[in-house]
Enzyme design. Structure first.
Site, PDB file in Angstrom:
ATOM      1  CD  GLU A 113      86.161  64.867  51.860  1.00 55.77           C
ATOM      2  OE1 GLU A 113      85.685  65.000  50.706  1.00 55.77           O
ATOM      3  OE2 GLU A 113      86.700  63.815  52.254  1.00 55.77           O
ATOM      4  CE1 TYR A 230      84.014  62.380  45.764  1.00 52.70           C
ATOM      5  CE2 TYR A 230      83.886  64.765  45.553  1.00 52.70           C
ATOM      6  CZ  TYR A 230      83.395  63.510  45.250  1.00 52.70           C
ATOM      7  OH  TYR A 230      82.294  63.385  44.444  1.00 52.70           O
ATOM      8  CB  CYS A 413      69.454 105.765  26.718  1.00 53.60           C
ATOM      9  SG  CYS A 413      68.969 104.440  25.594  1.00 53.60           S
TER      10      CYS A 413
HETATM   11  S1  IVH Z   1      82.043  61.253  48.578  1.00 51.65           S
HETATM   12  C1  IVH Z   1      80.287  56.970  48.068  1.00 51.65           C
HETATM   13  N1  IVH Z   1      82.710  63.762  48.948  1.00 51.65           N
HETATM   14  O1  IVH Z   1      77.724  64.286  46.493  1.00 51.65           O
HETATM   15  C2  IVH Z   1      80.457  58.393  48.385  1.00 51.65           C
HETATM   16  N2  IVH Z   1      80.891  63.287  47.519  1.00 51.65           N
HETATM   17  O2  IVH Z   1      75.216  62.145  46.958  1.00 51.65           O
HETATM   18  C3  IVH Z   1      81.110  59.115  47.315  1.00 51.65           C
HETATM   19  N3  IVH Z   1      79.875  65.246  46.500  1.00 51.65           N
HETATM   20  O3  IVH Z   1      77.694  61.772  44.091  1.00 51.65           O
HETATM   21  C4  IVH Z   1      80.935  60.561  47.430  1.00 51.65           C
HETATM   22  N4  IVH Z   1      81.208  66.728  47.420  1.00 51.65           N
HETATM   23  O4  IVH Z   1      78.882  63.919  43.497  1.00 51.65           O
HETATM   24  C5  IVH Z   1      81.871  62.912  48.350  1.00 51.65           C
HETATM   25  N5  IVH Z   1      83.432  65.916  49.336  1.00 51.65           N
HETATM   26  C6  IVH Z   1      82.601  65.069  48.739  1.00 51.65           C
HETATM   27  C7  IVH Z   1      81.580  65.508  47.867  1.00 51.65           C
HETATM   28  C8  IVH Z   1      80.740  64.571  47.286  1.00 51.65           C
HETATM   29  C9  IVH Z   1      80.183  66.535  46.599  1.00 51.65           C
HETATM   30  C10 IVH Z   1      78.774  64.725  45.682  1.00 51.65           C
HETATM   31  C11 IVH Z   1      79.136  63.533  44.832  1.00 51.65           C
HETATM   32  C12 IVH Z   1      78.190  62.449  45.195  1.00 51.65           C
HETATM   33  C13 IVH Z   1      77.109  63.175  45.910  1.00 51.65           C
HETATM   34  C14 IVH Z   1      76.569  62.300  47.012  1.00 51.65           C
END
Ligand code: IVH
Length: 676
Positions: A113, A230, A413
């Site tokens: 992702e 997600y 200008c």
């Molecule tokens: S899963 C326990 N999926 O990245 C795992 N996190 O340091 C839960 N983030 O705090 C996170 N895109 O704010 C996940 N596709 C994604 C994400 C994502 C951004 C952020 C999220 C998290 C940090 C991880």
């Protein structure tokens, strides 16, 4: 009340929910904005007539409620963890090896992702309705920002119960995801903040975080936040055996799920995915800082468990920061569309992550000072998304380094350059400066200004590029033949446009004051100035002291107004507008007399002796004033009753005048409380 009304309301809500989903989640609207607005207005109308039928999950209730005083802390159902980072294929291979060892499998499927650069959020639903939105906070406890989350249009306030069948029809469930601010929204917001003399946000992530922690949901609603979900939690765990299916089911239920996900059955596919998005990330309308790799089999999640901070079933692959060092060849001032002069560094061209960079923004003079950068210095530059590269720091000072000074005259200008007290930005005060002419025209013609329907970007571009319009007053000299000669302009539309331009001459004084683009004079300030001075000539003749004596006009705005009218180029345009026959006077009936509190801001705290809060609010508003939820520098009076809250302290801190109910009543021009 007839059952028909209840039925119509429910139908409208269903339709609005459907179209919101098409527009905000799928980016694929089926109807025009105008049609959507019509549905919304009809629903609002019916709900106003039948307030007993309003429900908290009605689409009209996205922006409800008063500003919060603070956000309550709430414990998360399960900790919101962060992810371990990897920076190379080697490190990612180590992760894969560990997963396989711990799970006892020779091969594991992964879901890739995008790692969205925003802030995480948890949304709680009960009986299909959104009941709570929490920030991550420290991971264990978050802040309850429900009122703000509800304003994000891609967040469903309600989900169709039938769609939850795949999850076993839970009464309660939770989803987690990321709140982001799209690049476009971020740039727009920063441009507005710059024009208003407010500090800009450093990047979309800070901007999203700052916005979500805004106490006033109305402000959040304007800022175009978006979400991608997600994760789903039902009874403490993922609702399905494959994460891939969970993502699909989230989308089917109505959540916005990022489309650029990939199920990778071989490790190499994962590497391809990572490489692919490293080069494509600039095309996205939002920022990502890497890829998240998750084990697809959610039954393994529990088995793999977590360390103190992060799960063992997921890892982040971070893209390298796109930075390089180079030499500053020159620093010059660039005039932007809002008339603000931005210092820009011309650089020895250098490759930054595959793109040749030869200019970088230095934002403003404060930033130049903070960096200590001079011409000749070696600097570290950084590129993020498609935004213009930035100077991060000076790596080596040149002994012959030359300091940059802001020019006194506009490089485009020759107009006067001025910096308002307490402001970082320098601006060209000439409203007709070619650098900002297009923007000035669009602003002038805007719906809230002179409301010249049909004068949009495409036309403004042509009018300026063909030299037909050199300032806003030239609009009133355009002939039908000239308009007809423009691209995509038939006889009929030329006629319509000319009629629109002609009609705009009747616009009220406040609109004109707003339209001419005086620094710091927004719609509301324009109204206050029109009410107070009653004519453009009196406003033009006002001194800074006279202006500062007007409620809500501070020294910064006063100075901006004086400078604006001091500029001969602006006075010439105003004379042209006068000759064209625009309204420079406000009829006395519309003036302040009947509205003694016009332009004033009040904050109420504590219990008043006779008025209820709503009555006091009504009294103030009917007299032209405004009630806000929190005390700020802009507050004129804090009305204090018994048992006042922290607002009284805040008022004292800021030196805001406090009054009691009796004084308020007198100010509002009434003799005694209505029900005393
Ligand atoms: S899963 C326990 N999926 O990245 C795992 N996190 O340091 C839960 N983030 O705090 C996170 N895109 O704010 C996940 N596709 C994604 C994400 C994502 C951004 C952020 C999220 C998290 C940090 C991880």
């Amino acid at each position: 009340m007839s059952p028909d009304v209840a039925q119509e309301i429910e139908k409208l809500r269903e339709a609005i929910r459907y179209h919101e989903h098409r527009y905000y989640v799928l980016n694929d609207p089926e109807i025009s904005d105008a049609e959507f607005d019509r549905l919304m207005r009809r629903l609002q109308e019916l709900e106003r007539a039948h307030p007993e039928l309003v429900t908290p999950d009605s689409p009209t209730q996205r922006v409800g409620g008063a500003p919060a005083e603070e956000f309550p802390k709430v414990r998360h159902s399960t900790p919101m963890m962060s992810l371990d980072n990897t920076y190379s294929v080697e490190e990612l291979k180590d992760f894969d090896r560990r997963v396989r060892e711990l799970s006892g499998r020779s091969r594991v499927d992964y879901v890739g992702e995008l790692k969205l650069d925003g802030l995480s959020i948890a949304l709680h639903y009960e009986d299909g309705r959104l009941v709570r939105g929490l920030t991550r906070g420290d991971g264990v406890t978050g802040e309850d920002v429900t009122g703000n989350v509800k304003t994000i249009r891609s967040v469903p306030l309600r989900v169709e119960p039938a769609r939850l069948a795949a999850w076993g029809n839970p009464k309660r469930f939770e989803v987690r995801g990321e709140v982001i601010m799209p690049r476009k929204a971020f740039e727009k917001l920063n441009a507005q903040r710059e024009a208003a003399g407010e500090p800009k946000f450093a990047n979309p992530r800070n901007s999203a975080a700052g916005t979500l922690r805004q106490l006033d949901p109305r402000i959040v609603a304007e800022r175009q936040l978006d979400t991608y979900i997600y994760q789903a939690i039902v009874n403490g765990r993922p609702p399905l055996e494959e994460h891939w299916q969970v993502l699909d089911s989230l989308a089917a239920i109505g959540f916005k799920v990022n489309p650029h996900r990939r199920l990778c059955r071989r490790f190499e596919e994962l590497i391809d995915y990572i490489r692919e998005w490293e080069s494509k990330r600039d095309r996205l309308d939002y920022e990502i800082d890497g890829i998240v790799v998750k084990v697809n089999d959610t039954r393994l999640w529990e088995k793999l468990g977590a360390t103190a901070k992060s799960p063992r079933w997921a890892v982040a692959y971070k893209y390298p920061a796109r930075q390089a060092t180079t030499v500053v060849k020159n620093i010059r001032a660039q005039v932007g569309r809002t008339g603000i002069l931005t210092p820009v560094a011309d650089l020895e061209p250098v490759d930054v992550g595959g793109v040749t960079v030869s200019h970088a923004t230095l934002h403003n003079m404060d930033e130049i000072e903070r960096l200590g950068v001079r011409v000749g210095d070696t600097v570290l530059v950084q590129r993020a998304g498609e935004v213009i590269p930035q100077v991060v720091k000076v790596v080596k000072h040149s002994p012959q380094g030359r300091e940059f000074r802001m020019p006194k005259a506009c490089p485009v200008c020759g107009g006067e350059v001025f910096r308002a007290a307490g402001e970082v930005a320098y601006r060209c005060v000439n409203a007709a400066c070619p650098a900002k002419l297009k923007e000035s025209l669009l602003h002038f013609a805007g719906r809230r200004a002179m409301d010249i329907d049909g004068l949009g970007e495409a036309l403004v571009d042509q009018l300026v590029d063909k030299g037909l319009v050199k300032d806003v007053a030239d609009l009133y000299q355009l002939t039908e033949e000239q308009l007809e000669g423009l691209e995509r302009m038939g006889k009929k539309s030329a006629m319509n446009l000319q009629r629109e331009i002609e009609n705009s001459k009747q616009a009220e004084l406040a609109r004109l004051i707003y339209a001419i683009g005086i620094p710091f004079v927004g719609e509301r300030t324009a109204q206050i100035l029109a009410d107070h001075f009653g004519s453009l000539d009196r406003l033009m003749g006002a001194s800074a002291e006279e202006l500062e004596a007007v409620p809500e006009i501070g020294p910064k705005t006063a100075a901006g107004i004086v400078r604006f009218f001091h500029e001969p180029r602006n006075r010439r345009v105003i004379e042209k507008l006068r000759r064209a026959g625009l309204r420079f006077e406000q009829p006395p009936a519309a003036r302040r007399g009947a509205r003694p509190l016009a332009g004033m801001q009040f904050v109420l705290t504590g219990t008043l002796p006779t008025y209820s809060r709503d009555e006091a609010k009504k009294l103030i508003e009917e007299a032209g004033g405004r009630v806000t939820g929190s005390v700020s520098k802009r507050t004129n009076y804090v009305v204090v009753g018994s048992d006042p809250g922290s607002k009284l302290e805040k008022a004292r801190e800021l030196g805001i005048k406090t009054i009691d109910e009796a004084e308020l009543v007198k100010l509002a021009g009434k003799t005694a409380p209505v029900n005393a």
